[in-house]
Write a protein that holds these residues in place. Structure first.
Motif, PDB file in Angstrom:
ATOM      1  N   GLY A  92       2.611  18.644  16.169  1.00  0.00           N
ATOM      2  CA  GLY A  92       2.646  18.924  14.745  1.00  0.00           C
ATOM      3  C   GLY A  92       1.761  17.957  13.968  1.00  0.00           C
ATOM      4  N   ILE A  93       1.716  18.158  12.658  1.00  0.00           N
ATOM      5  CA  ILE A  93       0.921  17.298  11.787  1.00  0.00           C
ATOM      6  C   ILE A  93       1.858  16.689  10.746  1.00  0.00           C
ATOM      7  CG2 ILE A  93      -1.038  17.185  10.191  1.00  0.00           C
ATOM      8  CD1 ILE A  93      -2.113  19.732  11.651  1.00  0.00           C
ATOM      9  N   PRO A  94       2.202  15.403  10.899  1.00  0.00           N
ATOM     10  CA  PRO A  94       3.147  14.770   9.975  1.00  0.00           C
ATOM     11  C   PRO A  94       2.614  14.752   8.543  1.00  0.00           C
ATOM     12  CG  PRO A  94       2.737  13.369  11.892  1.00  0.00           C
ATOM     13  CD  PRO A  94       1.743  14.483  11.940  1.00  0.00           C
ATOM     14  N   ASP A  95       3.499  15.042   7.597  1.00  0.00           N
ATOM     15  CA  ASP A  95       3.137  14.938   6.196  1.00  0.00           C
ATOM     16  C   ASP A  95       3.482  13.530   5.699  1.00  0.00           C
ATOM     17  OD1 ASP A  95       5.917  14.967   6.005  1.00  0.00           O
ATOM     18  OD2 ASP A  95       6.001  16.972   5.142  1.00  0.00           O
ATOM     19  N   GLU A  96       3.155  13.241   4.450  1.00  0.00           N
ATOM     20  CA  GLU A  96       3.403  11.899   3.901  1.00  0.00           C
ATOM     21  C   GLU A  96       4.886  11.547   3.895  1.00  0.00           C
ATOM     22  OE1 GLU A  96       1.561   9.110   3.032  1.00  0.00           O
ATOM     23  OE2 GLU A  96       0.024  10.247   4.064  1.00  0.00           O
ATOM     24  N   THR A  97       5.753  12.539   3.740  1.00  0.00           N
ATOM     25  CA  THR A  97       7.201  12.279   3.756  1.00  0.00           C
ATOM     26  C   THR A  97       7.614  11.701   5.111  1.00  0.00           C
ATOM     27  OG1 THR A  97       7.586  14.062   2.173  1.00  0.00           O
ATOM     28  CG2 THR A  97       9.485  13.313   3.456  1.00  0.00           C
ATOM     29  N   ALA A  98       7.152  12.329   6.194  1.00  0.00           N
ATOM     30  CA  ALA A  98       7.488  11.847   7.540  1.00  0.00           C
ATOM     31  C   ALA A  98       6.880  10.469   7.782  1.00  0.00           C
ATOM     32  CB  ALA A  98       6.998  12.835   8.592  1.00  0.00           C
ATOM     33  N   LEU A  99       5.627  10.276   7.358  1.00  0.00           N
ATOM     34  CA  LEU A  99       4.978   8.976   7.541  1.00  0.00           C
ATOM     35  C   LEU A  99       5.700   7.897   6.746  1.00  0.00           C
ATOM     36  CD1 LEU A  99       1.221  10.082   7.393  1.00  0.00           C
ATOM     37  CD2 LEU A  99       2.626   9.663   9.431  1.00  0.00           C
ATOM     38  N   ASP A 100       6.139   8.234   5.520  1.00  0.00           N
ATOM     39  CA  ASP A 100       6.879   7.261   4.700  1.00  0.00           C
ATOM     40  C   ASP A 100       8.216   6.882   5.325  1.00  0.00           C
ATOM     41  OD1 ASP A 100       4.888   6.955   2.796  1.00  0.00           O
ATOM     42  OD2 ASP A 100       5.755   8.424   1.398  1.00  0.00           O
ATOM     43  N   LEU A 101       8.870   7.837   5.970  1.00  0.00           N
ATOM     44  CA  LEU A 101      10.125   7.520   6.669  1.00  0.00           C
ATOM     45  C   LEU A 101       9.869   6.494   7.767  1.00  0.00           C
ATOM     46  CD1 LEU A 101      11.730  11.071   6.977  1.00  0.00           C
ATOM     47  CD2 LEU A 101      12.615   9.140   5.646  1.00  0.00           C
ATOM     48  N   LEU A 102       8.802   6.704   8.547  1.00  0.00           N
ATOM     49  CA  LEU A 102       8.459   5.751   9.603  1.00  0.00           C
ATOM     50  C   LEU A 102       8.114   4.390   9.006  1.00  0.00           C
ATOM     51  CD1 LEU A 102       6.251   8.080  11.836  1.00  0.00           C
ATOM     52  CD2 LEU A 102       8.541   7.229  12.378  1.00  0.00           C
ATOM     53  N   ARG A 103       7.389   4.397   7.897  1.00  0.00           N
ATOM     54  CA  ARG A 103       6.997   3.138   7.243  1.00  0.00           C
ATOM     55  C   ARG A 103       8.218   2.358   6.750  1.00  0.00           C
ATOM     56  NH1 ARG A 103       2.742   6.714   4.375  1.00  0.00           N
ATOM     57  NH2 ARG A 103       0.920   6.442   5.747  1.00  0.00           N
ATOM     58  N   ALA A 104       9.228   3.071   6.294  1.00  0.00           N
ATOM     59  CA  ALA A 104      10.425   2.419   5.753  1.00  0.00           C
ATOM     60  C   ALA A 104      11.381   1.967   6.854  1.00  0.00           C
ATOM     61  CB  ALA A 104      11.147   3.377   4.806  1.00  0.00           C
TER      62      ALA A 104
END
Length: 185
Positions: free
Chosen positions: A82-94
């Motif tokens: 899949g292609i992660p959106d900013e929401t998914a990337l932000d979850l990983l960042r947090a």
């Protein structure tokens, strides 16, 4: 003087020199690639992960690299389904909640497939109907299969995992299955 060996570990290789307790096994270990006495892996890399494994004959350095309390950063190139959106990337960042607790915040960004990436044997199994993409994740802890569990937690399972960097060491210029030696005074 201590020796530091940087090994680009191939897929399906154990991060140890022997396959203890499994004498009939044909699983490949570090001894299939490295014939240097008295060096030991500083940390682990799962058999189904690839990339940088640091080995040394210096026990203090080995501890500094592998002990999570030292917060040595490790960066991974991760091919996900899949292609992660900013929401998914932000979850990983947090930081995400895994079964063994909350992860520390990670540095995460989408990336292009690494240039000159070696072919993995066997190749990754793709689904024609689902695209894949690459992300770079940098963490400072090292729980069991942490990066794989993190990407799955946000809905993007890992297809291929390559450790690119440990501290200031990288796999730049080291082919899969090869190693280089550094000496540290």
């Amino acid at each position: 003087m201590s020796n530091i060996l940087l090994f680009n570990k191939p897929f399906n290789v154990l991060s140890q020199f022997t396959d203890a307790g499994n004498e009939a096994s044909s699983r490949r270990t570090l001894s299939h690639f490295i014939d240097v006495p008295n060096v030991y892996a500083a940390g682990r890399l799962d058999k189904d992960s690839e990339g940088l494994l640091v080995l040394t004959d210096d026990g203090k350095l080995q501890h500094r690299i592998s002990d999570p309390s030292n917060k040595m950063e490790k960066s991974y190139w991760v091919q996900v389904e899949g292609i992660p959106d900013e929401t998914a990337l932000d979850l990983l960042r947090a930081g995400v909640l895994l079964k063994d607790g909350m992860t520390k915040p990670a540095k995460v960004k989408l990336m292009d497939q690494p240039v000159d990436l070696w072919v993995r044997e066997p190749p990754v199994r793709y689904r024609k109907s689902v695209p894949d993409s690459w992300i770079e994740i940098t963490i400072s802890e090292g729980r069991n299969r942490q990066v794989r569990r993190m990407t799955a937690c946000v809905g993007f399972p890992t297809l291929r995992l390559i450790r690119y960097r440990v501290g200031n060491w990288t796999i730049d210029g080291i082919e899969s299955g090869d190693w280089i030696m550094h000496s540290k005074k």
